[in-house]
Write a protein that holds these residues in place. Structure first.
Motif: not given
Length: 421
Positions: A123-146
């Motif tokens: 369960g923990i590894y699965s949630l970390v994996f899902i977090g990795g999916i979100v992270r793929a969108f988080l980095s460009p979103s924060t960079f472009t917004l600034m």
């Protein structure tokens, strides 16, 4: 673009970007997300090592996050460039809030008593994996917004404050994570993570929707992705900065092994673990505040190379240290020199990247730099299993030194780097 204050600040003012109201909320978002995610990962690492007592299991955590993060990075950058940036970041925060609530459930005794250890780990590894999916969108979103919150002439100043907010979150997140584990248990620390995720949620509502600069006509996704890769490949300073940091962190980072060092080498428990996790970020934060007043103007490329070389030396000393205080000190120094690297790299990306391509370039950067932490965690765990905990860290530090020397020799663009906007 940015909502200008009544008195336009000078670009020589160290607080210039802070005079833009929306940028202040952006800093709150930046801090809170990094704080919560670092605290969450520190607690997860501690919990997984408690369950397994295996350094390789810590490396697998990094691998679970990096696979989706890297695999979706280019596609995520394309999507972010096409979409409204505040809305994309809002979706990421909501997703992280849901993941945090699920991890709280998996660390709560009334729930875990009905699960086997194997099921809890899956369960923990699965949630970390899902977090990795979100992270793929988080980095460009924060960079472009600034870049949409301050004028171009303040990008260097804004990058310094943004990186400082990132590092303060990285200081307090793992540090308080260790203390919260001791005071409230793992489940109490996870509850704190969930509550912190509410802060960026509120702050995002204080920022207006932003314009979209990228409007592809033919809908060719692969052509769009290729444009981002082509830009990075042909902008040698951008490529060199990304590659240098990627290889340095990939082989030189020992942070993922800190639960094993705290438990088996230094024997300091969860409280000492929190201090070890916080030490590098404290050093980075101090450096970044200094650089807000004294920006890198003279030979920044040489200083970048020297900083990464110093980082590798710190990792070697940390690996052979059996003294808790020496270990904390060299981790602090590693953060000091890493702060120079972070500021330089972020300024390069902001100044050299066109508005319509920021999402895709940020995604390439996340493949090179952001995900190198997780790949480094896997590499460290795998190396520790093959050659032992201490030799693996020393070996990684030596490889980092080799990467710096090689970059100095083959990259004249890095040696001649000029950051004047």
């Amino acid at each position: 673009m940015a909502d200008a204050p009544s008195d336009i600040p000078s670009k020589n003012d160290p607080y210039a970007s802070l005079r833009y109201r929306e940028f202040l909320f952006y800093l709150v978002i930046r801090f809170a997300l990094v704080f919560a995610l670092n605290m969450q990962f520190a607690v997860v690492e501690w919990r997984v090592y408690q369950l397994t007592h295996d350094a390789f299991s810590l490396g697998l955590l990094g691998l679970a996050e990096v696979i989706p993060s890297v695999g979706l990075a280019l596609f995520a950058g394309h999507i972010v460039d096409k979409m409204e940036k505040r809305g994309m970041l809002l979706k990421c925060v909501i997703a992280y809030l849901a993941i945090g609530m699920a991890l709280f459930g998996l660390t709560w005794q009334p729930v875990t008593q009905h699960l086997t250890q194997h099921a809890t780990l899956i369960g923990i590894y699965s949630l970390v994996f899902i977090g990795g999916i979100v992270r793929a969108f988080l980095s460009p979103s924060t960079f472009t917004l600034m870049a949409l919150l301050v004028p171009r002439e303040l990008y260097a100043n804004a990058s310094t404050w943004s990186s400082s907010a990132w590092q303060i979150g990285a200081v307090l997140g793992p540090g308080l994570g260790g203390f919260f584990i001791k005071w409230f248990g793992v489940h109490g620390a996870m509850l704190a993570v969930v509550l912190v995720f509410l802060l960026p949620l509120f702050s995002l509502l204080q920022i207006k929707p932003k314009p979209i600069y990228y409007h592809p006509k033919d809908g060719d996704v692969f052509k769009s992705l290729a444009e981002g890769m082509h830009f990075v490949w042909n902008t040698k300073v951008v490529l060199g900065a990304m590659a240098l940091d990627m290889f340095a962190v990939l082989f030189g980072g020992a942070v993922s092994m800190l639960p094993a060092f705290a438990t088996d080498i230094l024997h300091v428990g969860s409280q000492g673990y929190g201090m070890l996790r916080a030490a590098p970020a404290i050093g980075s934060t101090i450096t970044m505040f200094i650089l807000a007043y004294y920006p890198l103007k003279q030979k920044p490329g040489i200083k970048l190379l020297a900083a990464v070389f110093g980082f590798g030396l710190c990792m070697i000393i940390f690996g052979i240290s059996t003294s808790f205080f020496l270990s904390v000190f060299v981790l602090f120094l590693s953060g000091v020199v890493d702060g120079v690297s972070v500021i330089t790299r972020q300024t390069i990306l902001q100044l050299k990247t066109p508005d319509e391509m920021r999402g895709r370039v940020a995604s390439v950067s996340s493949m090179f730099v952001g995900s190198s932490n997780e790949l480094g965690a896997f590499e460290s765990g795998f190396a520790a299993k093959l050659m032992g905990l201490v030799p693996s860290v020393v070996f990684g530090g030596c490889v980092t030194l080799g990467v710096v020397v090689t970059t100095y020799i083959i990259s004249p663009a890095m040696r001649k780097l000029d950051l004047k906007a």
